[in-house]
Motif scaffolding. Structure first.
Motif, PDB file in Angstrom:
ATOM      1  N   ARG A 217       0.735  -1.205  -0.114  1.00 36.73           N
ATOM      2  CA  ARG A 217      -0.049   0.054   0.047  1.00 36.73           C
ATOM      3  C   ARG A 217       0.822   1.267   0.105  1.00 36.73           C
ATOM      4  NH1 ARG A 217      -3.741  -1.450   5.025  1.00 36.73           N
ATOM      5  NH2 ARG A 217      -1.655  -2.064   5.700  1.00 36.73           N
ATOM      6  N   ASN A 218       2.208   1.041   0.370  1.00 38.38           N
ATOM      7  CA  ASN A 218       2.912   2.422   0.346  1.00 38.38           C
ATOM      8  C   ASN A 218       4.334   1.874  -0.116  1.00 38.38           C
ATOM      9  OD1 ASN A 218       3.937   4.849   0.875  1.00 38.38           O
ATOM     10  ND2 ASN A 218       4.896   4.300   2.544  1.00 38.38           N
ATOM     11  N   VAL A 250       1.917   8.687 -11.941  1.00 38.33           N
ATOM     12  CA  VAL A 250       1.483   8.705 -10.765  1.00 38.33           C
ATOM     13  C   VAL A 250       2.204   9.887  -9.849  1.00 38.33           C
ATOM     14  CG1 VAL A 250       0.476   6.359 -10.646  1.00 38.33           C
ATOM     15  CG2 VAL A 250       2.752   6.954  -9.722  1.00 38.33           C
ATOM     16  N   ASN A 276       0.078   3.549  -2.855  1.00 35.35           N
ATOM     17  CA  ASN A 276      -0.244   2.600  -3.606  1.00 35.35           C
ATOM     18  C   ASN A 276      -1.526   1.904  -3.167  1.00 35.35           C
ATOM     19  OD1 ASN A 276      -0.290   0.790  -5.890  1.00 35.35           O
ATOM     20  ND2 ASN A 276       0.942  -0.620  -4.886  1.00 35.35           N
ATOM     21  N   GLU A 279      -2.854  -1.289  -4.962  1.00 40.13           N
ATOM     22  CA  GLU A 279      -1.732  -2.133  -5.074  1.00 40.13           C
ATOM     23  C   GLU A 279      -1.456  -2.504  -6.597  1.00 40.13           C
ATOM     24  OE1 GLU A 279      -2.681  -5.596  -2.386  1.00 40.13           O
ATOM     25  OE2 GLU A 279      -2.194  -4.571  -0.871  1.00 40.13           O
ATOM     26  N   PHE A 281       0.816  -1.333  -8.308  1.00 45.92           N
ATOM     27  CA  PHE A 281       2.390  -1.476  -8.471  1.00 45.92           C
ATOM     28  C   PHE A 281       2.978  -2.560  -7.629  1.00 45.92           C
ATOM     29  CE2 PHE A 281       1.723   3.061  -9.052  1.00 45.92           C
ATOM     30  CZ  PHE A 281       1.499   3.205 -10.375  1.00 45.92           C
TER      31      PHE A 281
END
Length: 386
Positions: A217-218, A250, A276, A279, A281
């Motif tokens: 997520r990051n 992005v 992200n 998800e 990427f």
């Protein structure tokens, strides 16, 4: 007879004229040879389009660097106790939540230690009860003056020792129970199982890697910029990130800048933070970052085709005093959209530079610049002379 003599005299005159022409031809051929006997090199000719002068041009107000995406929230699940791995309930790619059970480890040895420490705790508790009774009786006897104060102090010391042993036994039980709780295979974070290092049935030791979990997520992009460019960056700047395989860039944020250059290079590491949440990427993807700069300053530039490199050193070919010279240069920014490269050192604004790469150039070779009209005239006269 007179006619015959006239014809003979004409033949002699023609022969004499041919000999004189041969002598003149030989003289011109000798004139093309230099005094030292070596034939002079023909000067290389370049058109005005092939030779440029460095120009002061406003470069694009953007700085680009590339790198790979990494997941900073990555956890390695390790065995906290030795034993046999009985089950492993997740596979690579499985999604897990924090605290979810991942598998089962045979903890017979650890359970035996819990039982042993529990028995020692009960024994310490019994000794404490006995010491309390003895001390209570000694207090009554001391009040009736049946025992000496020294005997009362001795029973008090025994009671304190028993109480301390009980506390120590309780601490040992708590320690073993904590080890037992930590030995349970649970997910430390929410994410996706990236890799499994063991399979059920294996004998594992303490601190051995079992599997890894990644939170996508990051993400972060790790890149590097030149030492002459890093002063234009600061944490918090907006960054456009183009990830391979994804058409739309992005938005990211410049998170950190390394405090020193990497050893043996003239580059400094930078980190870009990328949200992200969906998800989209994955860690390991290649990305290109573009940072918009605040100011635009004219800089000395040459076409990108003028720059060549050999043995790690960049250089250009210049025309100085009708000769080709190779000049080492130091480059800066690069504007890929217009095909321009900044020159920090090596040439001056009035230097003539070859705008493209040519093969088999020799330093010191004679060279000159001809206009397009002159070149076209020479090209047209060449077939006529032939």
């Amino acid at each position: 007879m007179r006619k015959v003599w006239l014809i003979g005299g004409l033949v002699v005159l023609l022969a004499a004229g041919g000999g004189a022409g041969w002598v003149l031809t030989q003289g011109s051929a000798k004139a093309a040879v230099s005094a030292d006997g070596k034939k002079a090199d023909k000067a290389l000719e370049f058109t005005s389009r092939e030779v440029v002068r460095p120009q002061l041009t406003p470069m694009a107000t953007a700085l680009e660097f590339s790198g790979s995406l990494v997941a900073p929230q990555t956890a390695i699940v390790r065995a906290k106790s030795s034993g046999t791995l009985l089950t492993l309930d997740v596979a690579e790619g499985s999604r897990v939540s924090a605290g979810a059970r991942l598998g089962t480890l045979d903890l017979a040895d650890l359970n035996a230690r819990v039982s042993e420490r529990g028995a020692m705790l009960e024994a310490a508790r019994a000794m404490l009860v006995q010491a309390e009774k003895v001390h209570a009786n000694n207090q009554r006897l001391a009040e009736a003056q049946f025992i000496s104060p020294t005997a009362l102090d001795s029973s008090k010391a025994t009671l304190d020792s028993a109480r301390a042993q009980l506390n120590a036994a309780q601490a040992q039980v708590d320690t073993v129970r904590i080890s037992l709780r930590e030995a349970a295979l649970v997910a430390p974070i929410s994410g996706i199982v990236a890799k499994r290092f063991v399979v059920p049935g294996e004998k594992v030791s303490a601190e051995q890697q079992l599997l890894s979990i990644v939170d996508l997520r990051n993400l972060e992009m790790m890149g590097s910029v030149g030492t002459h460019e890093v002063s234009q960056l600061s944490p918090g700047m907006a960054v456009q990130v183009k990830v391979e395989g994804v058409e739309t860039p992005v938005q990211g944020t410049l998170a950190r800048i390394a405090p020193a250059a990497e050893a043996g290079t003239r580059s400094i590491g930078v980190t870009v933070n990328i949200a992200n949440p969906k998800e989209v990427f994955r860690a390991g993807q290649f990305a290109l970052a573009r940072v918009s700069l605040r100011h635009e300053t004219p800089r000395l530039t040459v076409p990108a085709g003028a720059i060549a490199a050999a043995s790690g050193q960049e250089y250009v070919w210049t025309l100085e005093q009708d000769k080709l010279l190779r000049r080492s240069v130091t480059t800066g920014r690069r504007d890929t959209s217009r095909g321009l490269i900044e020159i920090l050192d090596g040439v001056k604004p009035d230097t003539q530079v070859l705008a493209a790469r040519f093969d088999n150039l020799r330093e010191g070779a004679p060279a000159k610049v001809v206009t397009a009209v002159a070149q076209a005239t020479m090209a047209a006269s060449a077939p006529a002379s032939n």
